[in-house]
Enzyme design. Structure first.
Site, PDB file in Angstrom:
ATOM      1  N   ASN A  44       0.875  -1.181   0.000  1.00  0.00           N
ATOM      2  CA  ASN A  44       0.000   0.000   0.000  1.00  0.00           C
ATOM      3  C   ASN A  44       0.915   1.235   0.000  1.00  0.00           C
ATOM      4  O   ASN A  44       2.115   1.115   0.297  1.00  0.00           O
ATOM      5  CB  ASN A  44      -0.947  -0.036   1.213  1.00  0.00           C
ATOM      6  CG  ASN A  44      -0.197   0.061   2.525  1.00  0.00           C
ATOM      7  OD1 ASN A  44       0.506   1.032   2.784  1.00  0.00           O
ATOM      8  ND2 ASN A  44      -0.312  -0.953   3.372  1.00  0.00           N
ATOM      9  N   ASN A  94      -7.529  -7.902   9.737  1.00  0.00           N
ATOM     10  CA  ASN A  94      -7.674  -8.313   8.341  1.00  0.00           C
ATOM     11  C   ASN A  94      -7.970  -9.779   8.045  1.00  0.00           C
ATOM     12  O   ASN A  94      -8.544 -10.098   7.007  1.00  0.00           O
ATOM     13  CB  ASN A  94      -6.423  -7.917   7.547  1.00  0.00           C
ATOM     14  CG  ASN A  94      -6.131  -6.434   7.642  1.00  0.00           C
ATOM     15  OD1 ASN A  94      -4.991  -6.025   7.718  1.00  0.00           O
ATOM     16  ND2 ASN A  94      -7.169  -5.615   7.677  1.00  0.00           N
ATOM     17  N   ARG A 169      -8.977  -3.883  -1.637  1.00  0.00           N
ATOM     18  CA  ARG A 169      -8.621  -5.165  -1.027  1.00  0.00           C
ATOM     19  C   ARG A 169      -9.784  -6.156  -1.022  1.00  0.00           C
ATOM     20  O   ARG A 169      -9.559  -7.360  -0.965  1.00  0.00           O
ATOM     21  CB  ARG A 169      -8.138  -4.946   0.406  1.00  0.00           C
ATOM     22  CG  ARG A 169      -6.851  -4.131   0.514  1.00  0.00           C
ATOM     23  CD  ARG A 169      -5.683  -4.860  -0.126  1.00  0.00           C
ATOM     24  NE  ARG A 169      -4.435  -4.166   0.080  1.00  0.00           N
ATOM     25  CZ  ARG A 169      -3.636  -4.339   1.131  1.00  0.00           C
ATOM     26  NH1 ARG A 169      -3.970  -5.179   2.080  1.00  0.00           N
ATOM     27  NH2 ARG A 169      -2.502  -3.679   1.221  1.00  0.00           N
ATOM     28  N   HIS A 198      -8.331   0.482   2.690  1.00  0.00           N
ATOM     29  CA  HIS A 198      -9.271  -0.301   3.494  1.00  0.00           C
ATOM     30  C   HIS A 198     -10.313   0.670   4.036  1.00  0.00           C
ATOM     31  O   HIS A 198      -9.986   1.823   4.357  1.00  0.00           O
ATOM     32  CB  HIS A 198      -8.577  -0.928   4.713  1.00  0.00           C
ATOM     33  CG  HIS A 198      -7.956  -2.265   4.491  1.00  0.00           C
ATOM     34  ND1 HIS A 198      -6.756  -2.624   5.076  1.00  0.00           N
ATOM     35  CD2 HIS A 198      -8.372  -3.356   3.788  1.00  0.00           C
ATOM     36  CE1 HIS A 198      -6.471  -3.875   4.740  1.00  0.00           C
ATOM     37  NE2 HIS A 198      -7.416  -4.337   3.952  1.00  0.00           N
ATOM     38  N   ASP A 200     -11.402   0.867   6.943  1.00  0.00           N
ATOM     39  CA  ASP A 200     -11.012   1.367   8.277  1.00  0.00           C
ATOM     40  C   ASP A 200      -9.933   2.450   8.227  1.00  0.00           C
ATOM     41  O   ASP A 200      -9.505   2.946   9.264  1.00  0.00           O
ATOM     42  CB  ASP A 200     -10.631   0.211   9.212  1.00  0.00           C
ATOM     43  CG  ASP A 200      -9.298  -0.441   8.862  1.00  0.00           C
ATOM     44  OD1 ASP A 200      -8.579   0.034   7.971  1.00  0.00           O
ATOM     45  OD2 ASP A 200      -8.968  -1.468   9.503  1.00  0.00           O
ATOM     46  N   CYS A 294      -6.655  -1.246  13.022  1.00  0.00           N
ATOM     47  CA  CYS A 294      -6.300  -2.492  12.342  1.00  0.00           C
ATOM     48  C   CYS A 294      -5.290  -3.320  13.119  1.00  0.00           C
ATOM     49  O   CYS A 294      -4.931  -4.411  12.663  1.00  0.00           O
ATOM     50  CB  CYS A 294      -5.887  -2.239  10.907  1.00  0.00           C
ATOM     51  SG  CYS A 294      -4.546  -1.132  10.732  1.00  0.00           S
TER      52      CYS A 294
END
Ligand code: ARG
Length: 305
Positions: A44, A94, A169, A198, A200, A294
């Site tokens: 990322n 995840n 993702r 993501h 989040d 996360c």
């Protein structure tokens, strides 16, 4: 029974937060010690230029503080053993999504990770949940769609509702399975900015009535959905959302917000909503594209405040 997925405001007829049944808040969190944490490959935009740059000792100290912060907020921390060679396993959001069904059954839906280097992480979580009475569910073997757990599927606090993110993702198709596994409606949001890969990273429920978002991470239809459904939408500026990953905060029992230090205006909004604010330093983990939210998985092991 098929459960509804909401993709645009036109589909919301009869739907509101109040129409979603009440649901217990999480009872605790699951975390994975950072024994093998490093940045090895760029998955990322945060990881660019950070290969080999993690200070392991600082990362360990920051992780210990975060664990203490959850405990102090009345959110007990369970641990899963870190596995050698799995440098991203520390990001416990995840590999799965934990939750309950309306009949109270605890469910863990295992992820189908986008990157092959993270796929082996999922096995450890499968064993962890199975040993604790969760009904473990998975995606069909051989499928090509990916799903990255609570990174892209976020529970609305106190209501039976999931917010789903897709675009980088997780694939949009997987949310049928998510809705079905938890017998819970999903509001589907499209992510359009790679830095917010993501859900989040750009969306954080603060209280049952308020969410924190970074607006330009979403397409127009998704923004419209959020604004229509949630009474209070607090927006975050670029620097706090990006470098400080302020939307990756975690709010415990709609009482205490734990977030990366330095996002002052976000912290002030949280205080104004009546939340307690606990600032922590997760800078070693931001090098890998992750912060507070996360580094844990919310668990639902029984009634919580
Ligand atoms: N380096 C990890 C990855 O790219 C970070 C994951 C962060 N998780 C999250 N839910 N935002 O997969």
């Amino acid at each position: 029974m098929s459960v509804k997925i909401y993709r645009s405001v036109h589909e919301l007829k009869g739907f509101s937060l109040k129409s979603c049944p009440a649901m217990d808040q999480p009872s605790g969190v699951l975390m994975c010690p950072p024994d093998h944490y490093q940045v090895l490959a760029v998955k990322n935009p945060y990881m660019a230029g950070q290969v080999g740059a993690v200070d392991r000792e600082r990362a360990r100290a920051q992780w210990n503080h975060l664990k203490e912060a959850f405990d102090a907020a009345g959110c007990p921390v369970s641990l899963i053993d870190p596995a050698p060679g799995l440098e991203d396993m520390v990001f416990c959001a995840n590999q799965s999504l934990a939750g309950t069904r309306p009949d109270g059954q605890k469910v863990a839906l295992l992820s189908a990770m986008r990157h092959s280097s993270r796929r082996r992480e999922v096995e450890s979580f499968e064993a962890w949940y199975a040993a604790r009475g969760y009904r473990v569910m998975r995606f069909k073997a051989g499928g090509h769609e990916t799903f990255e757990g609570s990174g892209d599927a976020v529970w609305h606090p106190g209501r039976r509702l999931l917010w789903g993110g897709h675009g980088f993702r997780s694939d949009p198709e997987v949310f049928e399975r998510v809705a079905d596994a938890f017998q819970t409606p999903v509001v589907l949001l499209k992510l359009v900015n790679e830095r917010f890969y993501h859900l989040d990273t750009c969306f954080c429920p603060l209280t049952p009535e308020a969410v924190l978002i970074y607006p330009s991470a979403f397409d127009a239809a998704s923004l419209e959905l959020i604004l229509k459904i949630v009474p209070i939408v607090v927006t975050v500026g670029e620097a706090d959302a990006g470098a400080r990953m302020a939307c990756n905060a975690a709010v415990v029992r709609s009482k205490t917000a734990i977030l990366q230090k330095g996002a002052t205006s976000v912290a002030n909004h949280m205080l104004a909503l009546g939340l307690g604010v606990c600032e922590v330093d997760t800078s070693e983990f931001i090098k890998s594209g992750g912060s507070v939210y996360c580094l844990k998985q919310f668990l639902f092991d029984g009634p919580a405040g």
